[in-house]
Scaffold this motif. Structure first.
Motif, PDB file in Angstrom:
ATOM      1  N   SER A   2     -18.495  -1.446   3.922  1.00 38.18           N
ATOM      2  CA  SER A   2     -17.860  -0.580   2.932  1.00 38.18           C
ATOM      3  C   SER A   2     -16.871  -1.408   2.116  1.00 38.18           C
ATOM      4  CB  SER A   2     -17.150   0.567   3.623  1.00 38.18           C
ATOM      5  OG  SER A   2     -16.157   0.080   4.489  1.00 38.18           O
ATOM      6  N   SER A   3     -16.541  -0.919   0.940  1.00 37.44           N
ATOM      7  CA  SER A   3     -15.601  -1.613   0.057  1.00 37.44           C
ATOM      8  C   SER A   3     -14.173  -1.362   0.520  1.00 37.44           C
ATOM      9  CB  SER A   3     -15.774  -1.100  -1.367  1.00 37.44           C
ATOM     10  OG  SER A   3     -15.373   0.253  -1.433  1.00 37.44           O
ATOM     11  N   HIS A 193     -20.025   9.803  -3.518  1.00 40.19           N
ATOM     12  CA  HIS A 193     -20.032   8.882  -4.667  1.00 40.19           C
ATOM     13  C   HIS A 193     -18.682   8.192  -4.855  1.00 40.19           C
ATOM     14  CE1 HIS A 193     -18.547  12.490  -6.854  1.00 40.19           C
ATOM     15  NE2 HIS A 193     -18.019  11.628  -7.694  1.00 40.19           N
ATOM     16  N   TRP A 194     -17.561   8.735  -4.300  1.00 41.77           N
ATOM     17  CA  TRP A 194     -16.284   8.020  -4.352  1.00 41.77           C
ATOM     18  C   TRP A 194     -16.330   6.775  -3.470  1.00 41.77           C
ATOM     19  CZ3 TRP A 194     -11.558  11.835  -3.813  1.00 41.77           C
ATOM     20  CH2 TRP A 194     -11.591  12.782  -4.861  1.00 41.77           C
ATOM     21  N   GLY A 196     -18.933   4.894  -2.971  1.00 46.19           N
ATOM     22  CA  GLY A 196     -19.984   3.985  -3.386  1.00 46.19           C
ATOM     23  C   GLY A 196     -21.256   4.169  -2.581  1.00 46.19           C
TER      24      GLY A 196
END
Ligand code: CYC
Length: 197
Positions: A2-3, A193-194, A196
């Motif tokens: 994850s980012s 979608h927040w 990614g």
């Protein structure tokens, strides 16, 4: 993988309490509840923040809409107040009240963003440089010096106010940071979608 933005949103979307600290040091630390909860109808990264004394959670002493943003060089948490904020007291535990918050209700608090860095087990942040986060306290203007550390288990915060002319400390913790444990998880409210996804 994850980012960093997704990890910060997941760690922040939670309820926190300093019950243990307050019970161990009753005169020094009030028992405080801090909750951050996603607002999916607003811009990506928008979280409702309510801070309250545990003796009266229905009347939060601070209600804000934060917005977490990934900039090329850092993560930023923008800070916004709400017009006629009493309308939204308790929204953190009330889905209908949360859904009623619109962009027109928000007022940016200039100078009061946090600049956030990733750490070994979470994040740390401090108010943006410039001493521009001005707050009134007991009739005096001060600028905010505030920082936090966040992990999967909890959060530590320290808030202080300083005199804009002399830089003398006017208010804030003398005893050290507030130590919050994570007591609730609201990360399931984060739109995919927040993150990614
Ligand atoms: C003010 N505390 C502030 C402000 C911020 C924070 C941004 C000034 C701008 C505003 O009103 O929004 C802190 N906001 C945060 C933190 C986060 C956040 C850490 C997480 C990312 O979004 N504050 C406490 C303690 C107490 C305290 C209970 C310890 C001293 O949480 C005091 N904070 C305090 C005071 C002010 C303040 C007295 C000045 C304005 C006021 O009276 O509300």
């Amino acid at each position: 993988m994850s980012s960093p933005l997704a990890r910060l949103l997941r760690q922040l979307s939670a309820g926190f309490s300093n019950q243990h600290q307050a019970f161990e040091n009753p005169p020094l630390y009030a028992h405080i509840l801090v909750k951050f909860r996603p607002l999916p109808q607003l811009e990506p990264g928008s979280l409702l923040l309510e801070q309250s004394y545990a003796i009266n959670p229905a009347a939060p002493y601070r209600i804000r809409v934060l917005r977490v943003e990934q900039r090329p060089d850092a993560l930023i948490i923008h800070n916004q107040a709400l017009h006629e904020e009493q309308r939204f007291w308790g929204a953190v535990d009330d889905a209908a009240k949360r859904a009623a918050i619109t962009p027109a209700d928000l007022r940016p608090l200039d100078g009061c963003a946090y600049v956030v860095q990733e750490t070994a087990d979470g994040f740390s942040g401090e108010v943006e440089p410039g001493c521009r986060c001005l707050v009134e306290r007991k009739g005096a203007t001060s600028y905010l010096v505030s920082s936090f550390e966040l992990t999967g288990r909890g959060m530590r915060t320290i808030d202080r106010g300083h005199d804009p002319a002399t830089h003398e400390q006017l208010w804030g913790s003398l005893a050290g940071p507030f130590e919050f444990e994570r007591t609730e998880d609201y990360s399931h409210d984060l739109p995919a979608h927040w993150l990614g996804l």
